[in-house]
Design a protein around this motif. Structure first.
Motif, short mmCIF file in Angstrom:
data_model
loop_
_atom_site.label_atom_id
_atom_site.label_comp_id
_atom_site.label_asym_id
_atom_site.label_seq_id
_atom_site.Cartn_x
_atom_site.Cartn_y
_atom_site.Cartn_z
N GLY A 8 0.82 -1.21 0.00
CA GLY A 8 0.00 0.00 0.00
C GLY A 8 0.85 1.26 0.00
N ALA A 9 1.95 1.25 0.75
CA ALA A 9 2.85 2.40 0.77
C ALA A 9 3.50 2.61 -0.60
CB ALA A 9 3.91 2.23 1.85
N ALA A 10 3.84 1.53 -1.28
CA ALA A 10 4.42 1.65 -2.62
C ALA A 10 3.39 2.24 -3.58
CB ALA A 10 4.89 0.29 -3.11
N ALA A 11 2.15 1.82 -3.46
CA ALA A 11 1.10 2.36 -4.32
C ALA A 11 0.87 3.85 -4.05
CB ALA A 11 -0.20 1.58 -4.12
N VAL A 12 0.90 4.25 -2.79
CA VAL A 12 0.75 5.66 -2.44
C VAL A 12 1.91 6.48 -2.99
CG1 VAL A 12 0.73 7.29 -0.50
CG2 VAL A 12 -0.70 5.24 -0.41
N ALA A 13 3.13 5.94 -2.88
CA ALA A 13 4.30 6.65 -3.42
C ALA A 13 4.18 6.83 -4.93
CB ALA A 13 5.57 5.90 -3.05
N ILE A 45 9.89 5.72 4.78
CA ILE A 45 9.19 5.00 5.85
C ILE A 45 8.95 3.55 5.45
CG2 ILE A 45 6.98 4.84 7.07
CD1 ILE A 45 6.98 7.93 7.08
N ARG A 46 8.61 3.33 4.18
CA ARG A 46 8.39 1.97 3.70
C ARG A 46 9.66 1.13 3.84
NH1 ARG A 46 9.20 -1.08 -0.93
NH2 ARG A 46 7.58 -2.63 -1.29
N GLU A 47 10.78 1.70 3.44
CA GLU A 47 12.03 0.94 3.45
C GLU A 47 12.58 0.74 4.85
OE1 GLU A 47 13.42 -0.64 0.87
OE2 GLU A 47 11.71 0.02 -0.32
N THR A 48 12.36 1.69 5.75
CA THR A 48 12.95 1.57 7.09
C THR A 48 12.02 0.90 8.09
OG1 THR A 48 12.22 3.81 7.64
CG2 THR A 48 14.45 3.55 6.78
N ARG A 49 10.73 1.11 7.98
CA ARG A 49 9.80 0.60 8.99
C ARG A 49 8.98 -0.59 8.52
NH1 ARG A 49 10.62 3.65 13.79
NH2 ARG A 49 11.57 5.56 13.05
N LEU A 50 8.45 -0.51 7.31
CA LEU A 50 7.48 -1.53 6.89
C LEU A 50 8.15 -2.77 6.34
CD1 LEU A 50 4.83 0.80 5.23
CD2 LEU A 50 4.84 -0.17 7.51
N ILE A 51 9.28 -2.62 5.65
CA ILE A 51 9.98 -3.80 5.12
C ILE A 51 10.61 -4.59 6.26
CG2 ILE A 51 11.89 -4.56 3.65
CD1 ILE A 51 9.48 -3.63 2.07
#
Length: 54
Positions: A8-13, A45-51
């Motif tokens: 979802g974060a990738a889609a938002v980006a 945030i996606r790369e540091t927190r969600l992954i």
């Protein structure tokens, strides 16, 4: 759940990048800059927190 949030974060980006490109096309550079900045933050945030949460 972690993979769903990361996707979802990738889609938002990607959406924010598109908005930024549209903003540049119509000459609204404030919108474009804000969109690119927001996309960068979402990617960070996606790369540091969600992954790492997976």
């Amino acid at each position: 759940m972690g993979r769903l949030l990361a996707t979802g974060a990738a889609a938002v980006a990607a959406l924010l990048m598109g908005v930024g490109l549209i903003g540049m096309t119509v000459g609204d550079f404030r919108l474009a800059g804000f969109s690119f900045l927001s996309a960068s933050l979402v990617i960070y945030i996606r790369e540091t927190r969600l992954i790492d949460a997976q």
